[in-house]
Design an enzyme around this catalytic site. Structure first.
Site, short mmCIF file in Angstrom:
data_model
loop_
_atom_site.label_atom_id
_atom_site.label_comp_id
_atom_site.label_asym_id
_atom_site.label_seq_id
_atom_site.Cartn_x
_atom_site.Cartn_y
_atom_site.Cartn_z
N LYS A 173 0.84 -1.20 0.00
CA LYS A 173 0.00 0.00 0.00
C LYS A 173 0.87 1.24 0.00
O LYS A 173 1.58 1.52 0.96
CB LYS A 173 -0.89 0.04 1.25
CG LYS A 173 -1.84 1.23 1.21
CD LYS A 173 -2.32 1.66 2.58
CE LYS A 173 -1.71 2.93 3.10
NZ LYS A 173 -1.83 4.13 2.30
N THR A 228 2.89 6.14 13.67
CA THR A 228 2.19 5.10 12.91
C THR A 228 2.84 3.74 13.15
O THR A 228 2.14 2.72 13.27
CB THR A 228 2.17 5.46 11.41
OG1 THR A 228 1.50 6.70 11.26
CG2 THR A 228 1.45 4.41 10.59
N GLY A 229 4.15 3.71 13.28
CA GLY A 229 4.85 2.45 13.56
C GLY A 229 4.34 1.82 14.86
O GLY A 229 4.17 0.60 14.94
N GLU A 246 10.90 0.89 9.92
CA GLU A 246 11.92 1.90 9.63
C GLU A 246 11.25 3.25 9.80
O GLU A 246 10.45 3.66 8.97
CB GLU A 246 12.44 1.69 8.20
CG GLU A 246 13.81 2.27 7.99
CD GLU A 246 13.76 3.75 7.71
OE1 GLU A 246 13.67 4.54 8.69
OE2 GLU A 246 13.80 4.12 6.54
N CYS A 280 14.68 9.92 5.55
CA CYS A 280 14.73 9.45 6.93
C CYS A 280 16.14 9.61 7.50
O CYS A 280 16.30 10.04 8.64
CB CYS A 280 14.26 8.01 7.02
SG CYS A 280 15.02 6.93 5.82
N GLU A 376 12.01 16.21 14.38
CA GLU A 376 12.45 15.96 13.00
C GLU A 376 11.67 16.87 12.04
O GLU A 376 10.45 16.73 11.91
CB GLU A 376 12.17 14.50 12.65
CG GLU A 376 12.57 14.14 11.24
CD GLU A 376 12.11 12.73 10.84
OE1 GLU A 376 11.03 12.31 11.26
OE2 GLU A 376 12.84 12.09 10.07
P1 NDP Z 1 2.76 8.06 8.23
O1 NDP Z 1 3.66 7.22 9.04
O2 NDP Z 1 1.41 8.37 8.75
O3 NDP Z 1 2.55 7.41 6.77
C1 NDP Z 1 3.33 6.37 6.22
C2 NDP Z 1 2.42 5.27 5.68
O4 NDP Z 1 1.63 4.70 6.73
C3 NDP Z 1 1.42 5.78 4.63
O5 NDP Z 1 1.23 4.79 3.63
C4 NDP Z 1 0.17 5.94 5.47
O6 NDP Z 1 -1.01 5.92 4.71
C5 NDP Z 1 0.25 4.72 6.36
N1 NDP Z 1 -0.61 4.78 7.54
C6 NDP Z 1 -1.20 5.86 8.10
N2 NDP Z 1 -1.89 5.50 9.22
C7 NDP Z 1 -1.73 4.16 9.35
C8 NDP Z 1 -2.16 3.20 10.32
N3 NDP Z 1 -2.92 3.54 11.37
N4 NDP Z 1 -1.78 1.92 10.17
C9 NDP Z 1 -0.99 1.55 9.12
N5 NDP Z 1 -0.56 2.41 8.18
C10 NDP Z 1 -0.91 3.70 8.29
O7 NDP Z 1 3.57 9.37 7.87
P2 NDP Z 1 3.03 10.82 7.50
O8 NDP Z 1 2.80 10.86 6.04
O9 NDP Z 1 1.87 11.21 8.36
O10 NDP Z 1 4.29 11.72 7.89
C11 NDP Z 1 4.46 12.12 9.24
C12 NDP Z 1 5.91 12.15 9.64
O11 NDP Z 1 6.50 10.87 9.44
C13 NDP Z 1 6.79 13.08 8.86
O12 NDP Z 1 6.72 14.37 9.39
C14 NDP Z 1 8.15 12.47 9.03
O13 NDP Z 1 8.71 12.94 10.24
C15 NDP Z 1 7.87 10.99 9.14
N6 NDP Z 1 8.11 10.25 7.90
C16 NDP Z 1 9.16 9.39 7.87
C17 NDP Z 1 9.46 8.72 6.72
C18 NDP Z 1 10.61 7.78 6.64
O14 NDP Z 1 11.19 7.61 5.57
N7 NDP Z 1 10.96 7.10 7.72
C19 NDP Z 1 8.69 8.90 5.49
C20 NDP Z 1 7.55 9.77 5.65
C21 NDP Z 1 7.30 10.43 6.82
P3 NDP Z 1 -1.63 7.30 4.20
O15 NDP Z 1 -0.53 8.13 3.62
O16 NDP Z 1 -2.58 6.84 3.17
O17 NDP Z 1 -2.24 7.93 5.43
#
Ligand code: NDP
Length: 473
Positions: A173, A228-229, A246, A280, A376
């Site tokens: 997804k 979310t993790g 991650e 990240c 971050e």
């Molecule tokens: P999220 O962790 O919310 O999103 C990452 C993925 O998780 C997306 O596919 C999202 O879906 C999905 N998701 C959202 N809610 C759930 C849930 N309850 N259970 C399972 N999967 C879920 O990141 P954000 O986009 O909200 O970004 C927030 C912060 O995360 C950023 O400010 C940054 O600090 C960090 N981040 C870190 C990344 C990395 O590479 N480690 C990458 C991106 C963000 P959907 O997008 O459809 O909601």
């Protein structure tokens, strides 16, 4: 507008409900993506489950050959995919130091081809008159992959290729912000795999939550936020799913007084601003010794003043921030740092034009407790913090709930390595940062997650051990 569909059991699947996908450079809708229901997710998982016995029984050589064909197919369509990626993610085609959409596509090929060549050989730990004992690596079953919006295609391949290589089947997804390139790429490669082996569903966070809680999924590989993790970990407890998490970080770099500023400043800038800071493992807190603090700040500001931010059509160094949520966060952190009295050497406020454009921003004279240092930013803004005592800098670097990467900069490699070894993080660099490659394990400690990706260590995460004991005599 192009119609995008999901991929379930080898079929293109549309939905009655869709959601809009924006170009972050214009804030205009570029396409609508399907919105999966629980039934679509159940269908995808059932297809993956049904495909698992035959796929996991294929030979290692068969799977290797198919994965090489996947790389070839992506390479044949690189131009189209890079354009689409640039449009939905915002990154320029070329970009600063050539790290734009073309780079992400090149990374996909490098990782797919390297991982295709990896094996999980049987290990014989005893073979004598009493018994032969072998350690086998077996596929886990159905792997759920949940990916973010910063490197939508590259991270998808990081998740799915080791899964497929080891004989698992996949339901992936993409983020709701960037589903299009992934949908297009998965359709491009779908005929290379038996139906059901690779499925893609799109929707909002609830689809990710559905994957985490699904009782017929055996493992989740997730890249995204720590919040979310944690939710995924909780939901995964229902059937004790294996997890690779991650979760990003707030990486610190310590610059010692003997650092060659001319050589280091360019690298520090590039590894802090890689992908507009939306990486990240980007360098996010820069601790510089007081003896060279002014010179380093000036060197970084000089580079920042020379780069451009704009839409891909202008062939800039940097594009927009990918989405409004992240853009608002970067703006808020900048405002907070200003209110706290920090000095902005460049940037500091959004560009006065449509799109989520925030210029490259270097901030000095900033206190440790400022939000920009503690949180971050995941955007093009770097706080430069002064220190006088190395032990104090190390303590501040480690005083973080996250621990993805860290670095030490110095002309004395031995001294730098000894200090880097004391950083609490999954990867420690000396005179570099954010450098990852397909053969070196990559992952975090503390709240940056657990498990590693890449290379043989990463491959093993998609397997469980079966110990085979054969009694003799
Ligand atoms: P999220 O962790 O919310 O999103 C990452 C993925 O998780 C997306 O596919 C999202 O879906 C999905 N998701 C959202 N809610 C759930 C849930 N309850 N259970 C399972 N999967 C879920 O990141 P954000 O986009 O909200 O970004 C927030 C912060 O995360 C950023 O400010 C940054 O600090 C960090 N981040 C870190 C990344 C990395 O590479 N480690 C990458 C991106 C963000 P959907 O997008 O459809 O909601």
């Amino acid at each position: 507008m192009t119609e995008y569909s999901m991929l379930i059991n080898g079929q293109a699947v549309s939905t009655s409900e869709t959601f809009p996908v924006l170009n972050p450079a214009t804030e205009q809708v570029i396409a609508h993506s399907p919105k999966a229901t629980q039934q679509h997710l159940d269908d995808a998982v059932a297809a993956a489950r049904a495909a698992f016995p035959a796929w996991s029984a294929t030979s290692s050589d068969e799977r290797k050959a198919i994965i090489h064909k996947i790389a070839d197919r992506i390479e044949e369509n690189m131009g189209e995919l890079a354009q689409l990626l640039s449009m939905e993610q915002g990154k320029p085609m070329e970009g600063f130091a050539g790290l734009g959409a073309g780079f992400e596509l090149g990374g996909c090929l490098a990782w797919i081809r390297y991982t295709a060549e990896l094996e999980t050989p049987v290990e014989v730990i005893q073979d004598n008159d009493d018994a032969r004992i072998e350690v086998h690596r077996k596929a886990l079953g159905v792997v759920g992959s949940i990916t973010p919006w910063n490197y939508p295609l590259l991270i998808t391949f990081w998740h799915i290729i080791p899964g497929l290589r080891t004989g698992n089947t996949i339901v992936t997804k993409p983020s709701e912000y960037t589903p299009l390139t992934v949908l297009r790429a998965m359709h491009l490669i779908s005929d290379l795999l038996p139906p059901g082996v690779l499925n893609v569903v799109t929707g909002m966070g609830d689809v990710g939550a559905g994957i985490s809680a699904h009782s017929d999924i055996n493992k989740i590989v997730f890249t995204g936020s720590t919040a979310t993790g944690k939710r995924i970990m909780e939901a995964s407890a229902c059937n004790l799913k294996r997890l690779t998490l991650e979760l990003g970080g707030n990486d610190a770099a310590i610059v010692l007084p003997d650092t060659d500023i001319a050589a280091a400043a360019g690298k520090i800038f590039a590894t802090a601003m890689i992908n507009n800071g939306q990486t990240c493992a980007a360098l996010k807190r820069l601790y510089v010794h007081e003896d060279i603090y002014d010179d380093m700040c000036n060197a970084l500001a000089a580079i920042a003043s020379s780069v451009t931010t704009g839409p891909a059509s202008e062939n800039p160094d940097f594009g927009p921030i990918q989405n409004k949520m992240q853009f608002d966060k970067v703006c808020a952190l900048a405002e907070d740092a200003k209110a706290a009295g920090a000095t902005f050497m460049t940037g500091g406020a959004p560009l006065d034009r449509p799109g989520y454009f925030f210029p490259v921003t270097i901030v000095r004279d900033i206190e440790e407790q400022t939000r920009l240092v503690q949180e971050e930013p995941f955007g093009p803004i770097l706080p430069v913090i002064k220190f006088s005592d190395v032990e104090d800098a190390l303590a501040r670097a480690n005083n973080s709930s996250s621990g993805l990467g860290g670095s030490v900069w110095s002309s004395d490699l031995e001294k730098a390595q000894a200090l880097a070894a004391r950083l609490e993080c999954g990867t420690a660099w000396v005179n570099n940062h954010a450098m990852i490659q397909p053969d070196a394990p990559f992952g975090g400690v503390k709240q940056s997650g657990f498990g590693v990706e890449f290379g043989s260590y990463g491959l093993e995460e998609y397997t469980s051990i079966q110990t085979m004991q054969i009694a003799k005599g």
